[in-house]
Design a protein around this motif. Structure first.
Motif, mmCIF file in Angstrom:
data_model
loop_
_atom_site.group_PDB
_atom_site.id
_atom_site.type_symbol
_atom_site.label_atom_id
_atom_site.label_comp_id
_atom_site.label_asym_id
_atom_site.label_seq_id
_atom_site.Cartn_x
_atom_site.Cartn_y
_atom_site.Cartn_z
ATOM 1 N N LEU A 22 -37.089 73.351 74.474
ATOM 2 C CA LEU A 22 -38.229 74.219 74.210
ATOM 3 C C LEU A 22 -38.051 75.010 72.918
ATOM 4 O O LEU A 22 -39.029 75.360 72.254
ATOM 5 N N SER A 23 -36.802 75.300 72.564
ATOM 6 C CA SER A 23 -36.544 76.052 71.327
ATOM 7 C C SER A 23 -37.032 75.290 70.104
ATOM 8 O O SER A 23 -37.427 75.889 69.099
ATOM 9 N N LYS A 24 -37.010 73.960 70.160
ATOM 10 C CA LYS A 24 -37.497 73.145 69.051
ATOM 11 C C LYS A 24 -38.991 72.876 69.168
ATOM 12 O O LYS A 24 -39.689 72.754 68.164
ATOM 13 N N TRP A 25 -39.473 72.774 70.386
ATOM 14 C CA TRP A 25 -40.865 72.388 70.609
ATOM 15 C C TRP A 25 -41.836 73.549 70.416
ATOM 16 O O TRP A 25 -42.922 73.378 69.836
ATOM 17 N N LEU A 26 -41.472 74.738 70.879
ATOM 18 C CA LEU A 26 -42.387 75.880 70.835
ATOM 19 C C LEU A 26 -42.832 76.257 69.418
ATOM 20 O O LEU A 26 -44.015 76.556 69.212
ATOM 21 N N PRO A 27 -41.957 76.264 68.416
ATOM 22 C CA PRO A 27 -42.416 76.644 67.067
ATOM 23 C C PRO A 27 -43.437 75.689 66.468
ATOM 24 O O PRO A 27 -44.105 76.036 65.489
#
Length: 401
Positions: A22-27
């Motif tokens: 999610l840390s890569k997907w959310l931005p």
């Protein structure tokens, strides 16, 4: 974030293994307001905390909403209103919570869905318009296994006349995340029932359809063989009083999701799993979990198939399915499918003792026919006496005190 390819003509849910993705997907998504919908049983748990940590890191303003109460249309409407200012929703919970989240997100995007759901339907199946699509991204994080709601375009909706099955492409979430942290608090009893739910769905579609589909059939038998091996491992853990490790729970979750992939059932009769409709009504009427009802129904339903009643399914396909299951099990298994499924349920310690008077069973049979039979394609040629006989064999008549 690891993505699983989809072969469907419709845009299906992308699958990720691990909340860290999610840390890569959310931005990559526009907006700043993220709503985390959490089941009350896991609201203070590790999975919700990790979702919020990664959202904070990515610069999202997060609000946690803990869901309680019934998942009826009124509750879904209220939830849709609470999502009015959200740019993204992450739902963390079991199948019922994920169903509510999927409907609320779609209702928030397309208010006309409410009219379709509010109409009183005789049929237990409600089909939504292909034009109803969500404009609010939804990420699902399942904390249980078995339902596959995190991937499917289906939800169960509580109504005054029982649970109804709602189908629509717009109900499919954008991303489903499988992470062992989400299922660490799942009791072993419910983990075993989750394995059975996947088994019930896969075997019902396979044996209930008379069509020979070499590729899809091979996939289904392979998944069933792997699944029962995992179910036996859960049974071993329960017998020794241990805990299911992360790998075991994740593998079960993967198979649960795979059982909902559209390519697995391409060309199959959509209503092949007749037992699902009976289990749905029986569990609702008696106030028991659906897998308790399913376990009670499996032996009598399989007996009818094995005896050659083609309305319930194919005897030859059931025998072929059972050979794959027997090969996948880690314990000796009877060759006869009916004896074998009874032994499997006992080995897995699946509760299935149901009590109902003949009058109550007859009521359930009539309700089943109203919702799913009497000319509707879901129960096909099955008539009221057929359904009542199967239900009668699945329950015990209580002894007067």
């Amino acid at each position: 974030m690891e993505v699983v390819w989809s072969l469907s003509r419709h845009p299906l849910t992308r699958v990720a293994y691990g909340l860290d993705g999610l840390s890569k997907w959310l931005p990559q998504h526009e907006g700043r307001r993220l709503t985390v919908l959490a089941d009350s049983a896991v609201a203070e748990g590790e999975a919700v905390a990790r979702v919020r940590e990664r959202a904070d890191w990515a610069g999202w303003d997060t609000e946690r909403v803990v869901l309680t109460g019934p998942g009826d249309l009124g509750g879904v409407q209220e939830l849709a209103g609470r999502l009015a200012d959200s740019d993204l929703v992450v739902a963390v919970g079991g199948g019922s919570l994920l169903d509510r989240a999927k409907l609320a997100v779609l209702l928030r995007s397309d208010p006309d869905v409410r009219d379709r759901l509010a109409v009183r339907h005789r049929s237990g199946l409600i089909l939504l318009s292909a034009g109803s699509v969500p404009r609010l991204p939804l990420v699902t994080v399942p904390t249980t296994v078995g339902t596959g709601s995190e991937l499917s375009g289906a939800v169960c909706l509580a109504t005054p006349t029982g649970k109804r099955l709602v189908l629509g492409n717009g109900l499919q979430p954008e991303v489903a995340v499988y992470d062992p942290a989400a299922t660490r608090t799942l009791p072993l009893e419910l983990l075993a029932e989750g394995v059975l739910e996947v088994f019930f769905r896969l075997s019902g579609m396979y044996a209930g359809d008379h069509r020979e589909l070499p590729v899809e059939d091979a996939f289904a038998r392979t998944l069933l063989g792997l699944l029962v091996g995992l179910g036996d491992r859960v049974a071993d853990v329960r017998a020794t009083g241990g805990a299911a490790d992360d790998t075991l729970r994740l593998e079960i979750a993967k198979l649960s999701g795979l059982s909902h992939q559209q390519w697995l059932n391409l060309g199959r009769e959509p209503a092949a799993c007749k037992g699902w409709y009976l289990a749905n009504e029986l569990s609702t009427a008696l106030g028991v979990r659906k897998m308790t009802a399913a376990a009670a129904l499996l032996p009598p339903l399989w007996r009818r198939i094995a005896d050659g009643d083609t309305r319930w399914g194919s005897a030859s396909r059931l025998a072929r399915l059972w050979r794959a299951v027997a090969e996948g099990r880690s314990v000796p298994t009877p060759e006869d499918p009916v004896e074998g499924i009874t032994a499997l349920l006992d080995d897995w310690s699946i509760a299935r003792g149901l009590n109902a008077t003949p009058e109550r069973t007859a009521e359930v049979a009539r309700a089943t026919m109203r919702a799913w039979g009497d000319g509707l394609p879901t129960l096909g040629a099955l008539a009221l006496p057929d359904v009542r006989a199967a239900l009668t064999e699945a329950v015990r008549t209580p002894v007067p005190s």
